[in-house]
Design an enzyme around this catalytic site. Structure first.
Site, PDB file in Angstrom:
ATOM      1  N   CYS A   1      19.208 -19.143 -12.848  1.00 49.71           N
ATOM      2  CA  CYS A   1      19.437 -20.333 -13.673  1.00 49.71           C
ATOM      3  C   CYS A   1      20.816 -20.179 -14.316  1.00 49.71           C
ATOM      4  O   CYS A   1      21.631 -19.393 -13.837  1.00 49.71           O
ATOM      5  CB  CYS A   1      18.318 -20.543 -14.696  1.00 49.71           C
ATOM      6  SG  CYS A   1      18.183 -19.311 -16.010  1.00 49.71           S
TER       7      CYS A   1
ATOM      8  N   ASN B   1      20.136 -17.168 -17.698  1.00 53.88           N
ATOM      9  CA  ASN B   1      19.184 -16.089 -17.427  1.00 53.88           C
ATOM     10  C   ASN B   1      18.389 -15.668 -18.657  1.00 53.88           C
ATOM     11  O   ASN B   1      18.104 -14.496 -18.857  1.00 53.88           O
ATOM     12  CB  ASN B   1      19.893 -14.894 -16.790  1.00 53.88           C
ATOM     13  CG  ASN B   1      18.947 -13.865 -16.174  1.00 53.88           C
ATOM     14  OD1 ASN B   1      19.220 -12.673 -16.215  1.00 53.88           O
ATOM     15  ND2 ASN B   1      17.845 -14.292 -15.604  1.00 53.88           N
TER      16      ASN B   1
ATOM     17  N   CYS C   1      15.822 -18.304 -19.885  1.00 55.98           N
ATOM     18  CA  CYS C   1      14.647 -19.185 -19.933  1.00 55.98           C
ATOM     19  C   CYS C   1      13.970 -19.285 -18.567  1.00 55.98           C
ATOM     20  O   CYS C   1      12.945 -18.653 -18.334  1.00 55.98           O
ATOM     21  CB  CYS C   1      15.032 -20.590 -20.424  1.00 55.98           C
ATOM     22  SG  CYS C   1      15.554 -20.673 -22.149  1.00 55.98           S
ATOM     23  N   ARG C   2      14.541 -20.078 -17.675  1.00 58.94           N
ATOM     24  CA  ARG C   2      13.855 -20.395 -16.420  1.00 58.94           C
ATOM     25  C   ARG C   2      13.793 -19.232 -15.442  1.00 58.94           C
ATOM     26  O   ARG C   2      12.723 -18.927 -14.912  1.00 58.94           O
ATOM     27  CB  ARG C   2      14.528 -21.600 -15.755  1.00 58.94           C
ATOM     28  CG  ARG C   2      14.394 -22.869 -16.574  1.00 58.94           C
ATOM     29  CD  ARG C   2      15.247 -23.975 -16.034  1.00 58.94           C
ATOM     30  NE  ARG C   2      16.661 -23.672 -16.255  1.00 58.94           N
ATOM     31  CZ  ARG C   2      17.666 -24.372 -15.741  1.00 58.94           C
ATOM     32  NH1 ARG C   2      17.417 -25.401 -14.944  1.00 58.94           N
ATOM     33  NH2 ARG C   2      18.906 -24.052 -16.014  1.00 58.94           N
ATOM     34  N   SER C   3      14.923 -18.587 -15.161  1.00 59.80           N
ATOM     35  CA  SER C   3      14.881 -17.539 -14.127  1.00 59.80           C
ATOM     36  C   SER C   3      14.101 -16.298 -14.561  1.00 59.80           C
ATOM     37  O   SER C   3      13.352 -15.753 -13.746  1.00 59.80           O
ATOM     38  CB  SER C   3      16.286 -17.188 -13.617  1.00 59.80           C
ATOM     39  OG  SER C   3      17.146 -16.789 -14.638  1.00 59.80           O
TER      40      SER C   3
ATOM     41  N   ASP D   1      15.757 -27.466 -17.730  1.00 61.58           N
ATOM     42  CA  ASP D   1      16.093 -26.438 -18.715  1.00 61.58           C
ATOM     43  C   ASP D   1      15.408 -26.767 -20.041  1.00 61.58           C
ATOM     44  O   ASP D   1      15.663 -27.806 -20.632  1.00 61.58           O
ATOM     45  CB  ASP D   1      17.611 -26.383 -18.907  1.00 61.58           C
ATOM     46  CG  ASP D   1      18.063 -25.202 -19.740  1.00 61.58           C
ATOM     47  OD1 ASP D   1      17.224 -24.523 -20.379  1.00 61.58           O
ATOM     48  OD2 ASP D   1      19.277 -24.932 -19.755  1.00 61.58           O
TER      49      ASP D   1
END
Length: 162
Positions: free
Chosen positions: A10, A13, A15-17, A127
């Protein structure tokens, strides 16, 4: 089963990934020997190198049994394009950034993570950074679904090779 290496990407690095990394590690541990699938995450930007995942991401993940506390942010490195078999972007912007820096012979490894989803038509994992807790819950729903689809593909390819 030969080792397969997966990198979730993301922007920062945090939140999402890392959420995808933690969820997918858990899914893999229930399906195969965990050491057969190497899992990591990174960001296209260096905003949070060395940082823990966002506190809200960690809390939402922990409520579902995923521990992200040991993960640390890092930026995508040129070596990643050669080391990983799947490099999975969380959204179109990060995929475009990866395409710009990826050596052309390695571009076949780049995909949107949501291409593996079976239950969501969205191509991007939104996000959640500037929103509320529901955004983090939505990310978890999406990465749980896409993770199972990815795992199914990996297992099907592994069986086909045998």
């Amino acid at each position: 089963m030969e080792k397969i290496k997966i990198l979730f990407v993301c922007m920062g690095n945090i939140c999402r990934s890392p959420t995808a990394e933690g969820v997918f590690r858990h899914q893999v541990s229930k399906a195969v020997q965990p050491e057969t699938i190497i899992i990591d995450s990174a960001g296209t930007h260096a905003y949070h190198v060395g940082s823990s995942p966002d506190r809200r991401a960690q809390q939402a993940a922990l409520r579902r049994g995923y521990d992200l506390s040991g993960l640390r942010g890092r930026q995508v490195d040129a070596r990643d394009f050669y080391e990983f078999d799947y490099i999975l972007a969380m959204d179109e912007d990060n995929l475009a950034n990866l395409i710009k820096i990826c050596p052309p012979p390695e571009r076949h490894k780049l995909k949107l993570f949501m291409e593996f989803s079976r239950g969501f038509s969205q191509r991007d994992v939104p996000d959640p950074y500037y929103g509320g807790i529901q955004g983090f819950e939505n990310v978890l729903n999406m990465v749980e679904d896409a993770g199972l689809g990815l795992l199914d593909e990996i297992l099907a390819r592994s069986i086909a090779k045998e």
